[in-house]
Design an enzyme around this catalytic site. Structure first.
Site, PDB file in Angstrom:
ATOM      1  N   LYS A  94      10.115  50.301  22.753  1.00  0.00           N
ATOM      2  CA  LYS A  94       9.007  49.491  22.203  1.00  0.00           C
ATOM      3  C   LYS A  94       8.453  48.526  23.240  1.00  0.00           C
ATOM      4  O   LYS A  94       8.412  47.308  23.051  1.00  0.00           O
ATOM      5  CB  LYS A  94       9.425  48.746  20.939  1.00  0.00           C
ATOM      6  CG  LYS A  94       9.770  49.678  19.786  1.00  0.00           C
ATOM      7  CD  LYS A  94       9.944  48.934  18.487  1.00  0.00           C
ATOM      8  CE  LYS A  94      10.333  49.842  17.336  1.00  0.00           C
ATOM      9  NZ  LYS A  94      11.712  50.375  17.429  1.00  0.00           N
TER      10      LYS A  94
HETATM   11  O1  S5P Z   1       8.706  50.770  12.119  1.00  0.00           O
HETATM   12  C1  S5P Z   1       9.767  51.141  12.621  1.00  0.00           C
HETATM   13  C2  S5P Z   1       9.811  51.705  13.911  1.00  0.00           C
HETATM   14  C3  S5P Z   1      11.026  52.151  14.417  1.00  0.00           C
HETATM   15  S1  S5P Z   1      11.004  53.012  15.908  1.00  0.00           S
HETATM   16  N1  S5P Z   1      10.936  51.046  11.931  1.00  0.00           N
HETATM   17  C4  S5P Z   1      12.141  51.472  12.441  1.00  0.00           C
HETATM   18  O2  S5P Z   1      13.152  51.378  11.729  1.00  0.00           O
HETATM   19  N2  S5P Z   1      12.220  51.989  13.727  1.00  0.00           N
HETATM   20  C5  S5P Z   1      13.511  52.391  14.331  1.00  0.00           C
HETATM   21  O3  S5P Z   1      14.061  53.456  13.561  1.00  0.00           O
HETATM   22  C6  S5P Z   1      14.577  51.299  14.367  1.00  0.00           C
HETATM   23  O4  S5P Z   1      14.530  50.584  15.577  1.00  0.00           O
HETATM   24  C7  S5P Z   1      15.873  52.071  14.201  1.00  0.00           C
HETATM   25  O5  S5P Z   1      16.349  52.486  15.466  1.00  0.00           O
HETATM   26  C8  S5P Z   1      15.483  53.312  13.415  1.00  0.00           C
HETATM   27  C9  S5P Z   1      15.802  53.238  11.925  1.00  0.00           C
HETATM   28  O6  S5P Z   1      17.177  53.194  11.721  1.00  0.00           O
HETATM   29  P1  S5P Z   1      17.832  53.223  10.240  1.00  0.00           P
HETATM   30  O7  S5P Z   1      19.288  53.011  10.494  1.00  0.00           O
HETATM   31  O8  S5P Z   1      17.213  52.130   9.438  1.00  0.00           O
HETATM   32  O9  S5P Z   1      17.539  54.589   9.674  1.00  0.00           O
END
Ligand code: S5P
Length: 267
Positions: A94
């Site tokens: 990011k």
């Molecule tokens: O809007 C976003 C963009 C990203 S890249 N929301 C997110 O959650 N992410 C990323 O996706 C976040 O940094 C994490 O690595 C992943 C989601 O992880 P989870 O464990 O919540 O599924």
């Protein structure tokens, strides 16, 4: 025809980014639109998860700066797994600074991200100089090694500050101007974030139990993100890495995301 109705095969022909083309083709041939977010802090744990889930994913997403025992050997091993199981590497850095700084952050420092990550993520906040800055770091990448970026135009965090104008201008950065061959896709939450079918919609915040976490994350089901929100690739982190059996969980998410895609394009 809306982009969400087209197959990945067809869209690979429309992509302006070489990595996007490759990724569309990989998804179609391997029959997976699952991105695993390997958000764990030990190198060996990432490698273990990557080996177990590798056959079922098109992308492995890292946050390299959370790894406590980073080494060049770790990157070599990760690249070997990517090759063996046929997936691409996405470093979710990011980037969000001025061109000169992102160029240094991308190519230099401990992680030398541009040397190994097929794809990275970047915010559009600084404007289109973010693309020029990232591209400027690629002088040290051997010819033929293809690189690309996913631009964020929406976020899954509750209360985030992105509005319609920001989204529209992010879409312009991704689709107009001389650097669009570097843009593989958009990280967003809805199908109206962009229209160009040659871009890949990457959507995080995916979990089988629709829910929230304690820190603002908002989840939607695999079916909802693919069929209603336009996701081409669903990003799953804790839904897989916190499961008792990560491989079984990866298979479940792969099956549900892929079935949703097949139903979407068959309609
Ligand atoms: O809007 C976003 C963009 C990203 S890249 N929301 C997110 O959650 N992410 C990323 O996706 C976040 O940094 C994490 O690595 C992943 C989601 O992880 P989870 O464990 O919540 O599924």
């Amino acid at each position: 025809l809306q982009r969400t109705r087209l197959t990945y095969e067809n869209r690979s022909n429309l992509a302006k980014s070489a990595v996007a083309k490759r990724l569309f083709q990989l998804m179609a041939s391997k029959q997976t639109n699952l991105c695993l977010s390997a958000d764990v802090t030990k190198a060996d744990d990432i490698l273990d998860i990557a080996d177990k889930c590798g056959p079922y994913i098109c992308l492995l997403k890292t946050h390299i700066d959370i790894v406590e025992d980073f080494s060049e050997g770790f990157i070599t091993n990760l690249q070997a797994l990517a090759k063996r199981h046929n997936f691409l590497l996405l470093e979710d850095r990011k980037f969000a600074d001025i061109g000169n700084t992102v160029s240094l952050q991308y190519g230099k420092g401990l992680y030398k991200i541009s040397n190994w990550a097929d794809l990275v993520t970047a915010h559009t906040l600084p404007g289109r100089s973010i693309l020029q800055g990232l591209k400027a770091a690629l002088g040290n990448v051997e010819a033929g090694q293809e690189r690309g970026v996913f631009l964020l135009s929406e976020m899954s965090a509750s209360g985030n500050l992105i509005d319609d104008k920001y989204k529209e201008n992010s879409n312009k950065i991704a689709t107009e101007g001389g650097d669009i061959d570097f843009v593989a896709g958009i990280v967003c939450q809805s199908s109206n974030a962009f229209a160009f079918p040659g871009l890949i919609q990457l959507t995080p915040g995916v979990k089988i139990d629709e829910s929230v976490d304690k820190l603002g994350q908002q989840y939607q089901t695999p079916e909802l993100v693919v069929k209603e929100r336009g996701a081409d690739i669903g990003v799953v982190g804790r839904g897989i890495i916190q499961a008792n059996d990560v491989q079984k969980a990866a298979i479940t998410y792969r099956d549900r995301l892929w079935t949703a895609y097949k139903e979407r394009v068959a309609k």
